[in-house]
Scaffold this active site. Structure first.
Site, short mmCIF file in Angstrom:
data_model
loop_
_atom_site.label_atom_id
_atom_site.label_comp_id
_atom_site.label_asym_id
_atom_site.label_seq_id
_atom_site.Cartn_x
_atom_site.Cartn_y
_atom_site.Cartn_z
N HIS A 52 0.84 -1.20 0.00
CA HIS A 52 0.00 0.00 0.00
C HIS A 52 0.87 1.24 0.00
CE1 HIS A 52 0.75 -0.51 4.31
NE2 HIS A 52 0.24 0.69 4.56
N HIS A 54 1.41 3.98 1.93
CA HIS A 54 1.95 4.76 3.05
C HIS A 54 3.48 4.87 2.98
CE1 HIS A 54 -1.90 4.09 5.64
NE2 HIS A 54 -2.00 5.13 4.83
N ASP A 56 5.85 4.82 5.14
CA ASP A 56 6.71 3.87 5.86
C ASP A 56 6.82 2.52 5.14
OD1 ASP A 56 3.94 3.55 6.72
OD2 ASP A 56 4.67 2.16 8.25
N HIS A 57 6.17 2.40 3.96
CA HIS A 57 6.26 1.19 3.15
C HIS A 57 6.85 1.46 1.77
CE1 HIS A 57 3.48 -1.12 5.91
NE2 HIS A 57 3.35 0.13 6.32
N HIS A 108 -7.41 -0.88 5.54
CA HIS A 108 -6.40 0.05 6.06
C HIS A 108 -6.23 1.20 5.07
CE1 HIS A 108 -2.75 1.37 8.09
NE2 HIS A 108 -2.07 1.26 6.97
N ASP A 130 -0.20 -3.87 6.25
CA ASP A 130 -0.85 -3.37 7.46
C ASP A 130 -2.31 -3.82 7.54
OD1 ASP A 130 1.53 -2.12 8.01
OD2 ASP A 130 0.79 -0.08 7.74
N HIS A 168 4.54 -4.64 10.73
CA HIS A 168 4.91 -3.95 11.98
C HIS A 168 5.02 -4.93 13.14
CE1 HIS A 168 4.40 0.32 10.77
NE2 HIS A 168 3.52 -0.17 9.91
FE FE Z 1 2.71 0.89 8.14
ZN ZN Z 2 0.08 1.69 6.56
#
Ligand code: FE
Ligand code: ZN
Length: 256
Positions: A52, A54, A56-57, A108, A130, A168
């Site tokens: 996805h 985001h 942090d990915h 998410h 996530d 995570h």
């Molecule tokens: Fe994340």
């Molecule tokens: Zn995420």
């Protein structure tokens, strides 16, 4: 084949799968941990899977693609660092001589996908980003509770031996909440003890597996009367109006 979670940021894992020569990574929010692992093991990066949009990915994608030329496979309906191969439900990615099936798992984010490899040596592998966490699930940023519930039900139907590679390390906090929801689940209590031990030694609690998640993850266990009753005690009105799953997610959002 080796399956390794590379720690990134405070609590992310960038999953790496390699055969001693070639590697793939999933959701590289940072490039450096991947560069380090590739160099240490003498590996060639062959592909990048993304679940996805985001940051942090995704923030490590450009640097990794530039350095390795590896193709990127990501969700068709989300904004991604181009160029990527846009994957939809039912598509298949072949890397390291393995087939990864693409599953739509919105909730998410609206276009969130997962990658499932049924034929990995040892046991099947699921990269679920996530969506599904051990003992929990992702927050609903773009999707609805009903979408997330459908996505989790789809993942829960995979073979019990499937290794669940979440993005995570949220297991301990999720378990704390899960024990509040279902205090008399013995498997939950023993799993909490095992995870506490692993975290004390600085080790990841992941991968989990589908069979275990079915036994301990409250978001996969709403067929249990005791869980629905527990959610009803938390918010009787919400439970009636919005349903047990949405209320459970709401409860987790405000827990502690
Ligand atoms: Fe994340
Ligand atoms: Zn995420």
């Amino acid at each position: 084949m080796k399956l390794i979670p590379l720690p990134a940021f405070a609590d992310n894992y960038i999953w790496m799968l390699h055969d001693g020569k070639n590697a793939l990574v999933v959701d590289p929010g940072e490039a450096q941990p991947v560069f380090d692992a590739l160099q240490m093991e003498g590996l060639q990066l062959q592909g990048i899977l993304v679940t996805h949009h985001h940051a942090d990915h995704t923030e490590g994608i450009d640097a990794l693609r530039e350095a390795s030329g590896a193709p990127v496979f990501g969700p068709a309906r989300e904004s991604m660092p181009e160029p990527i191969n846009r994957m939809v439900n039912g598509d298949c990615v072949r890397i390291l001589n393995l087939n990864f099936n693409v599953l739509d798992v919105p909730g998410h984010t609206a276009g969130h996908i997962a990658f499932y490899c049924p034929t990995a040596e040892g046991n099947p592998i699921l990269f679920c980003g996530d969506t599904l966490f051990s003992a929990g699930c992702g927050r609903l940023f773009e999707g609805t509770a009903s979408q997330m519930q459908t996505s989790l039900q789809l993942l829960a139907q995979l073979p019990g031996s499937t290794r669940v590679c979440c993005a995570h390390e949220y297991t301990m906090a999720n378990l704390q909440f899960a024990m509040e929801v279902e205090p008399d689940n013995d498997r939950l209590i023993s799993y909490h003890r095992d995870c506490q031990e692993l975290r004390m030694r600085g080790l990841p609690t992941l991968p989990s597996n589908i069979a275990l998640e079915r036994q301990i993850n409250p978001f996969l266990r709403l067929e249990k009367t005791s869980i629905v009753q527990s959610i009803g005690r938390f918010d009787p009105t919400g439970c009636l109006q919005n349903g047990a799953f949405a209320t459970l997610r709401q409860w987790k959002n405000q827990y502690r």
